[in-house]
Scaffold this motif. Structure first.
Motif, PDB file in Angstrom:
ATOM      1  N   TRP A   1      34.891  61.087  30.732  1.00 29.36           N
ATOM      2  CA  TRP A   1      33.671  60.488  30.215  1.00 29.36           C
ATOM      3  C   TRP A   1      33.918  59.666  28.962  1.00 29.36           C
TER       4      TRP A   1
ATOM      5  N   MET B   1      32.613  55.962  29.086  1.00 31.52           N
ATOM      6  CA  MET B   1      31.656  55.508  28.084  1.00 31.52           C
ATOM      7  C   MET B   1      32.210  54.336  27.281  1.00 31.52           C
TER       8      MET B   1
ATOM      9  N   PRO C   1      26.277  52.240  27.190  1.00 33.05           N
ATOM     10  CA  PRO C   1      26.505  53.686  27.070  1.00 33.05           C
ATOM     11  C   PRO C   1      25.313  54.457  26.514  1.00 33.05           C
TER      12      PRO C   1
ATOM     13  N   VAL D   1      22.834  56.324  29.030  1.00 34.33           N
ATOM     14  CA  VAL D   1      23.392  57.265  29.996  1.00 34.33           C
ATOM     15  C   VAL D   1      22.403  58.381  30.354  1.00 34.33           C
TER      16      VAL D   1
END
Length: 295
Positions: free
Chosen positions: A196, A200, A206, A209
């Motif tokens: 992740w 990201m 981002p 999310v």
């Protein structure tokens, strides 16, 4: 991809973390796939390879894709939520030896924008079509895994004149309400922090999310995929799944196979959802003759 499936598969040995990385961002080297285990990984950072990467605008979002090889075109579509082109690396490596491979990061994944439309399979199929309008006007074969396979089903139903064949891995009949979707970033990021961090770093949005997880949870919870979609598919389809697929249980795969008019079936013994990561040789042995045969 469900939370229940992910929790179950933490116990599966192939998901043991073997790779430790500290560098990530624009120039990530060795981009990993989710919960990467001991499966063979490609040396190419699929999904973040700037030398092969391009963008196309599809409705309200920029969609990222990469092109490899030459020959008849094959679109490769990764899984959902935790899916990425890197998980499809060995397939792309093999397919690009004789084909032009178009690997797409689907809406909201990797370098592709979320947009503001519901990330439905109809919309993802439309995104694929937008990429093809720019890359290749010929009929294509689609190789999709899980979320990518469902996108393939919808593409085949919506754009029958643009598809030659479909390989659908890990995608069965989907009955509304048979799974509970309450997904959030905190839970998923705890399962594979490094994956992740990398994702990201390359995502264009981002900060959205949590919105993305919420929107997908609502969409998947109300989804129904049955003969009204599957029964309309005219192209040859190879329906493939692992025998022990928790995400697309055996009976749902068989149901989908029976609903599709021109379908073939391949079950990989003793394999879970990402069968090609566990037993690539068996998956490739079933897939290659299907790709090579004339319709």
């Amino acid at each position: 991809m469900t939370l229940r499936f992910l929790k179950q598969n933490i116990l599966i040995s192939f998901f043991i973390l073997l790779i430790s990385m500290s560098a990530f961002g624009q120039e990530i080297k060795g981009l990993r796939y989710f919960m990467q285990g001991n499966a063979i990984a490609s040396s190419i950072p699929y999904g973040n390879n700037v030398s092969a990467g391009h963008y196309v605008k599809s409705d309200d979002a920029k969609i990222y894709y990469e092109v490899y090889g030459k020959g008849s075109p094959i679109v490769v579509l990764h899984g959902g939520i935790v899916g990425s082109p890197s998980e499809m690396g060995q397939l792309i490596d093999s397919l690009s030896q004789k084909h032009q491979v178009i690997s797409i990061s689907t809406r909201g994944h990797g370098r592709s924008e979320m947009g503001n439309k519901i990330p439905s399979y109809e919309q993802k199929a439309k995104d694929v079509n937008a990429v093809l309008d720019k890359v290749n006007k010929d009929k294509v074969t689609i190789v999709g895994f899980s979320d990518g396979a469902y996108t393939g089903y919808f593409f085949a139903e919506q754009y029958p004149d643009r598809i030659e064949k479909l390989v659908a891995i890990g995608a069965g009949e989907w009955k509304k309400g048979f799974r509970e979707f309450k997904m959030d970033y905190k839970t998923f990021s705890a399962m594979d922090e490094l994956f992740w961090k990398q994702q990201m770093a390359i995502r264009p949005e981002p900060k959205r999310v949590d919105e993305w997880f919420s929107t997908l949870s609502n969409y998947y919870s109300n989804l129904n995929i049955d003969k009204y979609i599957l029964g309309q598919i005219k192209c040859p389809v190879l329906v493939m799944a692992g025998e022990k697929d928790q995400n697309a249980p055996f009976e749902t795969v068989i149901a989908a196979y029976k609903m599709i008019p021109n379908a073939q079936l391949a079950i990989i013994p003793n394999a879970p959802h990402p069968a090609f990561l566990v037993n690539f040789a068996a998956v490739w042995a079933d897939m290659k003759p299907f790709l090579d045969q004339n319709n």
